[in-house]
Design a protein around this motif. Structure first.
Motif, PDB file in Angstrom:
ATOM      1  N   VAL A   3      45.339  31.510  29.637  1.00 36.46           N
ATOM      2  CA  VAL A   3      46.681  31.856  29.164  1.00 36.46           C
ATOM      3  C   VAL A   3      47.133  33.126  29.874  1.00 36.46           C
ATOM      4  O   VAL A   3      46.447  34.158  29.814  1.00 36.46           O
ATOM      5  N   ILE A   4      48.293  33.060  30.531  1.00 36.34           N
ATOM      6  CA  ILE A   4      48.742  34.135  31.418  1.00 36.34           C
ATOM      7  C   ILE A   4      50.072  34.679  30.923  1.00 36.34           C
ATOM      8  O   ILE A   4      51.056  33.940  30.809  1.00 36.34           O
ATOM      9  N   GLY A   5      50.117  35.983  30.625  1.00 40.12           N
ATOM     10  CA  GLY A   5      51.346  36.630  30.187  1.00 40.12           C
ATOM     11  C   GLY A   5      51.869  37.596  31.227  1.00 40.12           C
ATOM     12  O   GLY A   5      51.375  37.658  32.356  1.00 40.12           O
ATOM     13  N   PHE A  16      44.465  41.923  41.903  1.00 43.29           N
ATOM     14  CA  PHE A  16      43.516  41.936  40.787  1.00 43.29           C
ATOM     15  C   PHE A  16      43.688  40.692  39.918  1.00 43.29           C
ATOM     16  O   PHE A  16      42.707  40.067  39.517  1.00 43.29           O
ATOM     17  N   PHE A  17      44.938  40.345  39.639  1.00 37.49           N
ATOM     18  CA  PHE A  17      45.185  39.133  38.871  1.00 37.49           C
ATOM     19  C   PHE A  17      44.683  37.908  39.626  1.00 37.49           C
ATOM     20  O   PHE A  17      44.033  37.021  39.046  1.00 37.49           O
ATOM     21  N   ASP A  18      44.968  37.852  40.912  1.00 36.25           N
ATOM     22  CA  ASP A  18      44.547  36.709  41.721  1.00 36.25           C
ATOM     23  C   ASP A  18      43.026  36.572  41.724  1.00 36.25           C
ATOM     24  O   ASP A  18      42.493  35.466  41.592  1.00 36.25           O
ATOM     25  N   ALA A  19      42.324  37.705  41.857  1.00 35.30           N
ATOM     26  CA  ALA A  19      40.858  37.664  41.872  1.00 35.30           C
ATOM     27  C   ALA A  19      40.310  37.167  40.545  1.00 35.30           C
ATOM     28  O   ALA A  19      39.351  36.381  40.506  1.00 35.30           O
ATOM     29  N   GLU A  20      40.940  37.589  39.449  1.00 37.78           N
ATOM     30  CA  GLU A  20      40.473  37.146  38.140  1.00 37.78           C
ATOM     31  C   GLU A  20      40.748  35.660  37.930  1.00 37.78           C
ATOM     32  O   GLU A  20      39.899  34.920  37.414  1.00 37.78           O
ATOM     33  N   LEU A  64      42.475  35.036  28.263  1.00 39.57           N
ATOM     34  CA  LEU A  64      43.811  35.617  28.213  1.00 39.57           C
ATOM     35  C   LEU A  64      43.933  36.739  29.238  1.00 39.57           C
ATOM     36  O   LEU A  64      43.031  37.579  29.343  1.00 39.57           O
ATOM     37  N   SER A  65      45.029  36.776  29.978  1.00 37.14           N
ATOM     38  CA  SER A  65      45.245  37.904  30.883  1.00 37.14           C
ATOM     39  C   SER A  65      46.716  38.037  31.230  1.00 37.14           C
ATOM     40  O   SER A  65      47.533  37.172  30.904  1.00 37.14           O
ATOM     41  N   TYR A  66      47.037  39.144  31.914  1.00 37.94           N
ATOM     42  CA  TYR A  66      48.408  39.444  32.302  1.00 37.94           C
ATOM     43  C   TYR A  66      48.550  39.515  33.809  1.00 37.94           C
ATOM     44  O   TYR A  66      47.631  39.950  34.516  1.00 37.94           O
ATOM     45  N   ASP A 100      28.824  37.018  30.182  1.00 30.00           N
ATOM     46  CA  ASP A 100      28.962  37.044  28.733  1.00 30.00           C
ATOM     47  C   ASP A 100      29.928  38.124  28.274  1.00 30.00           C
ATOM     48  O   ASP A 100      30.208  38.239  27.089  1.00 30.00           O
ATOM     49  N   ARG A 101      30.440  38.941  29.189  1.00 28.60           N
ATOM     50  CA  ARG A 101      31.365  40.005  28.802  1.00 28.60           C
ATOM     51  C   ARG A 101      32.702  39.420  28.368  1.00 28.60           C
ATOM     52  O   ARG A 101      33.253  38.547  29.042  1.00 28.60           O
ATOM     53  N   THR A 102      33.237  39.930  27.268  1.00 29.21           N
ATOM     54  CA  THR A 102      34.481  39.393  26.717  1.00 29.21           C
ATOM     55  C   THR A 102      35.704  40.074  27.302  1.00 29.21           C
ATOM     56  O   THR A 102      36.688  39.412  27.631  1.00 29.21           O
ATOM     57  N   SER A 103      35.682  41.398  27.438  1.00 22.49           N
ATOM     58  CA  SER A 103      36.825  42.149  27.964  1.00 22.49           C
ATOM     59  C   SER A 103      36.529  42.618  29.384  1.00 22.49           C
ATOM     60  O   SER A 103      35.443  43.139  29.661  1.00 22.49           O
ATOM     61  N   ASN A 104      37.499  42.404  30.284  1.00 18.67           N
ATOM     62  CA  ASN A 104      37.336  42.774  31.693  1.00 18.67           C
ATOM     63  C   ASN A 104      35.980  42.308  32.232  1.00 18.67           C
ATOM     64  O   ASN A 104      35.177  43.110  32.702  1.00 18.67           O
ATOM     65  N   PRO A 105      35.706  41.013  32.155  1.00 17.98           N
ATOM     66  CA  PRO A 105      34.365  40.515  32.471  1.00 17.98           C
ATOM     67  C   PRO A 105      33.914  40.773  33.904  1.00 17.98           C
ATOM     68  O   PRO A 105      32.714  40.775  34.163  1.00 17.98           O
ATOM     69  N   PHE A 106      34.849  41.016  34.810  1.00 20.51           N
ATOM     70  CA  PHE A 106      34.468  41.225  36.206  1.00 20.51           C
ATOM     71  C   PHE A 106      34.589  42.684  36.641  1.00 20.51           C
ATOM     72  O   PHE A 106      34.463  43.001  37.815  1.00 20.51           O
ATOM     73  N   GLY A 107      34.830  43.559  35.682  1.00 22.27           N
ATOM     74  CA  GLY A 107      34.798  44.991  35.947  1.00 22.27           C
ATOM     75  C   GLY A 107      35.869  45.500  36.891  1.00 22.27           C
ATOM     76  O   GLY A 107      35.614  46.406  37.691  1.00 22.27           O
ATOM     77  N   PHE A 108      37.084  44.974  36.798  1.00 24.56           N
ATOM     78  CA  PHE A 108      38.155  45.417  37.683  1.00 24.56           C
ATOM     79  C   PHE A 108      38.558  46.854  37.363  1.00 24.56           C
ATOM     80  O   PHE A 108      38.583  47.275  36.201  1.00 24.56           O
ATOM     81  N   ARG A 109      38.905  47.598  38.421  1.00 23.43           N
ATOM     82  CA  ARG A 109      39.353  48.978  38.271  1.00 23.43           C
ATOM     83  C   ARG A 109      40.640  49.172  39.089  1.00 23.43           C
ATOM     84  O   ARG A 109      40.624  49.780  40.152  1.00 23.43           O
ATOM     85  N   PRO A 110      41.749  48.648  38.582  1.00 17.42           N
ATOM     86  CA  PRO A 110      43.015  48.824  39.293  1.00 17.42           C
ATOM     87  C   PRO A 110      43.476  50.274  39.212  1.00 17.42           C
ATOM     88  O   PRO A 110      42.967  51.048  38.395  1.00 17.42           O
ATOM     89  N   PRO A 111      44.423  50.681  40.048  1.00 19.37           N
ATOM     90  CA  PRO A 111      44.901  52.071  40.009  1.00 19.37           C
ATOM     91  C   PRO A 111      45.621  52.365  38.705  1.00 19.37           C
ATOM     92  O   PRO A 111      46.450  51.593  38.257  1.00 19.37           O
ATOM     93  N   PHE A 112      45.262  53.496  38.091  1.00 20.41           N
ATOM     94  CA  PHE A 112      45.883  53.924  36.838  1.00 20.41           C
ATOM     95  C   PHE A 112      46.603  55.240  37.085  1.00 20.41           C
ATOM     96  O   PHE A 112      45.965  56.271  37.263  1.00 20.41           O
ATOM     97  N   ASP A 113      47.918  55.220  37.101  1.00 20.67           N
ATOM     98  CA  ASP A 113      48.624  56.466  37.388  1.00 20.67           C
ATOM     99  C   ASP A 113      49.912  56.626  36.604  1.00 20.67           C
ATOM    100  O   ASP A 113      50.725  57.479  36.898  1.00 20.67           O
TER     101      ASP A 113
END
Length: 210
Positions: free
Chosen positions: A41-43, A116-120, A91-93, A6-19
């Motif tokens: 929809v993929i951007g 991460f995109f592939d998993a989503e 929607l995702s990128y 039911d989660r709308t944003s980041n429903p699968f809890g991905f944590r990609p590297p942020f740097d």
């Protein structure tokens, strides 16, 4: 249909590297919407299609608002433009991380976030993939269909076409910044035609792509 989450944003809890962003800046624009959707929809990335302020793909920018208008017309989106309520649409990128102003993702940046995109994409497992712009269209056709080698990446020609993938349908969308007369109507008509027929196919993405 089984409810994935039911989660709308980041429903699968991905944590990609942020740097690449400052401590007071948004790190990423995560996937957003109905995780049980038939339409995905993929951007490209937040710098192109928006969301650095809102955290929602396809907001803020000219391209993002144009895509949202099409989705609203098709009955997928309602409510606030900055935080829309989506039904049967996700929607995702391809590259979700935010970058400093003026920076574009490098080839290595895209490669780092590809898993991460592939998993989503596999988790959503939609029937219809709507790829917006050159980068997203190239990636989707290359990775999730057998058609890329047969098709020239000419978005004017690919726009609103039905391209069969493995267990789903790919519909490329020319970046709205490049739309000419008839492009908006063409994608609206394409979605109307898809919705008007039995578009559901056997979902095989999770097991047959890769």
């Amino acid at each position: 249909m089984q409810n994935v989450t039911d989660r709308t944003s980041n429903p699968f809890g991905f944590r990609p590297p942020f740097d690449r962003t400052g401590s007071d800046e948004r790190t990423a624009v995560f996937g957003y919407g109905d995780a049980n959707a038939d339409f995905h929809v993929i951007g490209d990335h937040p710098g192109v299609h928006g969301g650095r302020r809102t955290g929602v793909p396809f907001t803020e920018t000219e391209s993002g608002r144009a895509i949202q208008d099409v989705l609203r017309e098709g009955g997928f989106s309602a409510g606030s433009m900055d935080e829309p309520s989506l039904e049967n649409c996700f929607l995702s990128y391809v590259h979700m991380n935010c970058l400093p102003d003026g920076h574009e993702p490098t080839t290595d940046d895209y490669a780092t976030l590809e898993r991460f995109f592939d998993a989503e994409l596999r988790a959503i497992n939609a029937h219809i993939l709507l790829a917006v712009g050159d980068r997203a269209t190239d990636h989707v056709l290359r990775e999730y269909t057998t058609q890329r080698g047969r098709l020239e990446l000419d978005m004017a020609k690919l726009h609103a076409r039905d391209i069969r993938g493995r267990g789903f349908l790919v519909v490329p969308i020319r970046d709205p910044r490049e739309w000419t007369d008839g492009d908006r109507d063409a994608i609206g008509s394409a979605l109307e035609a898809i919705l008007g027929r039995d578009y559901r196919q056997t979902k095989g993405v999770a097991t047959t792509v890769g």
